[in-house]
Write a protein that holds these residues in place. Structure first.
Motif, PDB file in Angstrom:
ATOM      1  N   VAL A 128       0.655  -1.279  -0.079  1.00 41.19           N
ATOM      2  CA  VAL A 128       0.046   0.076   0.081  1.00 41.19           C
ATOM      3  C   VAL A 128       0.971   1.213  -0.045  1.00 41.19           C
ATOM      4  CG1 VAL A 128      -1.818  -1.170   1.097  1.00 41.19           C
ATOM      5  CG2 VAL A 128      -0.144  -0.221   2.581  1.00 41.19           C
ATOM      6  N   ASN A 129       2.090   1.174   0.317  1.00 39.23           N
ATOM      7  CA  ASN A 129       2.973   2.415   0.276  1.00 39.23           C
ATOM      8  C   ASN A 129       3.391   2.615  -1.469  1.00 39.23           C
ATOM      9  OD1 ASN A 129       5.077   4.077   0.372  1.00 39.23           O
ATOM     10  ND2 ASN A 129       6.429   2.862   1.862  1.00 39.23           N
ATOM     11  N   GLU A 130       2.861   3.665  -1.685  1.00 38.00           N
ATOM     12  CA  GLU A 130       3.087   4.303  -3.099  1.00 38.00           C
ATOM     13  C   GLU A 130       4.417   4.336  -3.639  1.00 38.00           C
ATOM     14  OE1 GLU A 130      -1.434   5.881  -3.597  1.00 38.00           O
ATOM     15  OE2 GLU A 130       0.211   7.228  -3.961  1.00 38.00           O
ATOM     16  N   GLU A 131       5.249   4.716  -2.209  1.00 37.47           N
ATOM     17  CA  GLU A 131       6.750   5.017  -2.902  1.00 37.47           C
ATOM     18  C   GLU A 131       7.432   3.602  -3.226  1.00 37.47           C
ATOM     19  OE1 GLU A 131       7.135   8.909   0.175  1.00 37.47           O
ATOM     20  OE2 GLU A 131       8.718   7.409  -0.097  1.00 37.47           O
ATOM     21  N   ILE A 132       6.968   2.570  -2.997  1.00 41.46           N
ATOM     22  CA  ILE A 132       7.807   0.996  -3.223  1.00 41.46           C
ATOM     23  C   ILE A 132       7.395   1.018  -4.603  1.00 41.46           C
ATOM     24  CG2 ILE A 132       7.981  -1.057  -2.754  1.00 41.46           C
ATOM     25  CD1 ILE A 132       8.774   0.364  -0.334  1.00 41.46           C
ATOM     26  N   LEU A 133       8.697   1.005  -5.423  1.00 38.59           N
ATOM     27  CA  LEU A 133       8.725   0.665  -6.832  1.00 38.59           C
ATOM     28  C   LEU A 133       8.236  -0.555  -7.032  1.00 38.59           C
ATOM     29  CD1 LEU A 133      11.925   2.516  -7.595  1.00 38.59           C
ATOM     30  CD2 LEU A 133       9.770   3.405  -7.640  1.00 38.59           C
ATOM     31  N   GLU A 134       7.739  -0.925  -8.282  1.00 40.83           N
ATOM     32  CA  GLU A 134       7.209  -2.299  -8.477  1.00 40.83           C
ATOM     33  C   GLU A 134       8.463  -3.122  -8.926  1.00 40.83           C
ATOM     34  OE1 GLU A 134       2.589  -1.803  -9.582  1.00 40.83           O
ATOM     35  OE2 GLU A 134       3.944  -2.221 -11.250  1.00 40.83           O
TER      36      GLU A 134
END
Length: 583
Positions: A128-134
């Protein structure tokens, strides 16, 4: 017009041929019964063995799948409880630091469990952490080809139907088919990740996907799918998650043509079902039926042939026996029949010959034995009432009465009365040994009045033989003979013993009197008259007539030292022998 008398003459049919028809029927019924039982038992055994094998395979498959699902569950639990992974998923910073965080803290924790697991898996982490890159992997809509991991944003699943369903059902940490799992034959374990603080916060979701063929890897080469078997896996709502085997379109789980075997999957609510066609379970029945029918047919033919041969051979011997029986019926007792060999006919012929011989001897002996028995009974009656003993006793009573010995007179009269009452014994010829001993005691009581304490008597009889039945008057005559013929001094000792020797009853009368010379002993054994001696022959004859020639009396005597009378009788049933003695 001539009138013929009307009658039916029965035709003679040999017995051996008469039994052939029931014999053949019996053989046929036996073959049919044995064949049916054999066929039923073999088919049941084959069916039971096949069913047992299938049940074992289903249990092994369930256990294997449970083991692999437990391994995936442990993998999920490890990620859920990892504090370092929780920290890494909440990390914020510049892009470089975020990439380093993924490389150093997230990816290693995902790759490690994948390398330890034996089959190919997909491990997807939705954050849910949007800063974590995919970190993308293979196309998730394609079949699983290798061990692969993904780090994806939560936005990829938030709008899917299956995710909304799980959210609405408050479902977590469960096995379910998600997205394309059903089309690809996959099964996923899905759970959310939360922080371990005081107020748990959702920080992501884990999806571990495996191929159902891998989870059920033992099914590939063990189940007989090519022979119509079908394996299915149902979820807790009865929906089919997996199926393999022949298509059974339009059939239900309890179809009568199939054997259904179910195994519950623990902790999941899943049910594994194997449907086995009865044609597979009974596939050898036709071949077994043909073999058993052939064996039963051959058996019937062979047994019928043997029966006819035996009937012809035995028929000839039966004719010879029948001819002899008819001759015997006509009064010709001298003819005999001889067969060679050692079979039933030889035994019948030998028995018949012995019977004919025995009948001839019996006709000759019956008259003599009847005379001997009558004479023995007369001798027994003579022995029961001895006038000489009675006269002497009454004379002694008279002398004691003249001397005023009232007490002794009373004792002697009572003893004499009891002696003759026991002697007569209500006409019975067989009495218990205890009654015979009472008669001896009554006789000794009379002698004690006459001789005071000039003699001693010892009676040593085993208690268990006292009720046993014997013919009467076999002890008292020998005790009386001690007083008449053995007493030569001032005193004499008499000992009476009795014991059981297996199936024999041994009684002894022992005295230390004068004894006998050998020639006197031989004369004694031949004498039948009581007055001339001991009268042993009388008792001996009565014993042999009653019990047989193997029983009787043996005498051992040493002149100047004493005499021992040994009596051997058979041990007989008490009630039976006493009943036989009733007049």
């Amino acid at each position: 017009m001539n009138m013929r008398p009307f009658w039916t003459k029965k035709r003679f049919i040999p017995f051996t041929y008469k039994i052939m028809i029931p014999y053949l029927i019996l053989v046929l019924l036996t073959d049919l019964l044995i064949g049916y039982i054999s066929y039923t038992m073999l088919v049941e055994s084959r069916t039971e063995m096949a069913e047992t094998n299938i049940r074992t395979l289903v249990k092994q498959t369930r256990n294997n799948m449970t083991y692999q699902m437990d391994e995936i569950q442990r993998m999920s639990d490890t990620l859920f409880s990892s504090l370092s992974l929780q920290t890494a998923l909440q990390f914020t910073g510049n892009q470089r630091d975020v990439m380093l965080n993924i490389r150093d803290n997230i990816v290693p924790q995902m790759k490690g469990p994948l390398l330890l697991y034996g089959n190919n898996l997909r491990l997807a982490l939705y954050t849910v952490n949007e800063e974590i890159l995919e970190v993308p992997g293979d196309d998730m809509a394609a079949p699983i080809q290798r061990r692969d991991y993904y780090v994806l944003n939560f936005s990829r699943i938030v709008d899917t139907d299956w995710f909304r369903y799980l959210q609405g059902a408050y479902a977590d940490n469960l096995w379910i088919q998600l997205g394309t799992d059903k089309e690809l034959g996959n099964l996923s374990h899905f759970r959310k990740l939360v922080t371990s603080g005081a107020g748990p916060t959702v920080i992501g979701y884990v999806q571990i996907t495996a191929r159902l063929d891998d989870l059920l890897s033992t099914t590939n080469n063990t189940f007989p799918f090519e022979q119509g078997m079908r394996l299915r896996l149902f979820d807790n709502q009865g929906r089919i998650l997996y199926e393999k085997g022949h298509s059974l379109e339009g059939t239900s789980k309890d179809q009568s043509d199939y054997l259904s075997i179910e195994e519950d999957m623990p902790d999941t609510g899943f049910v594994m079902e194997a449907q086995v066609p009865h044609t597979y379970l009974n596939k050898d029945a036709s071949r077994l039926q043909r073999v058993i029918v052939a064996i039963c047919g051959i058996s019937f033919v062979v047994m019928a042939g043997i029966g006819f041969v035996v009937a012809r051979v035995s028929g000839k011997k039966m004719k010879r026996i029948l001819k002899l029986v008819r001759s015997f019926k006509d009064g010709n007792l001298e003819k005999r029949i001889e067969f060679t060999g050692n079979d039933e006919f030889v035994h019948i012929a030998n028995s018949f010959n012995q019977m004919a011989t025995s009948i001839e001897l019996l006709i000759h002996d019956v008259y003599e034995q009847g005379q001997q028995k009558k004479q023995a009974e007369l001798d027994a009656l003579q022995a029961q009432i001895s006038p000489h003993f009675l006269y002497n006793t009454l004379s002694a009573i008279g002398s004691l009465s003249n001397l005023g010995e009232v007490q002794k007179v009373t004792q002697m009269v009572q003893a004499l009365s009891r002696f003759y009452r026991l002697t007569l014994s209500e006409g019975q010829s067989v009495i218990p040994l205890e009654k015979e001993l009472e008669q001896v005691e009554a006789y000794l009581e009379i002698q004690r009045v006459k001789y005071a304490d000039a003699f001693t008597v010892t009676i040593d009889i085993e208690p268990e033989i006292r009720p046993l039945p014997i013919i009467k008057l076999i002890l008292q005559p020998f005790v009386e003979n001690v007083f008449k013929h053995a007493w030569f001094g001032e005193t004499i000792a008499i000992r009476i013993t009795g014991k059981r020797l297996g199936e024999l009853l041994e009684l002894k009368v022992i005295d230390n009197g004068i004894g006998m010379q050998p020639e006197a002993l031989q004369s004694l054994l031949k004498s039948t008259v009581q007055a001339s001696g001991y009268g042993l022959k009388n008792v001996e004859d009565r014993i042999k007539l009653r019990y047989g020639p193997e029983y009787g009396i043996k005498v051992r005597s040493l002149y100047g030292a004493g005499t021992t009378i040994r009596i051997l009788l058979p041990v007989q049933d008490q009630q039976l022998s006493l009943d036989e003695s009733d007049p």
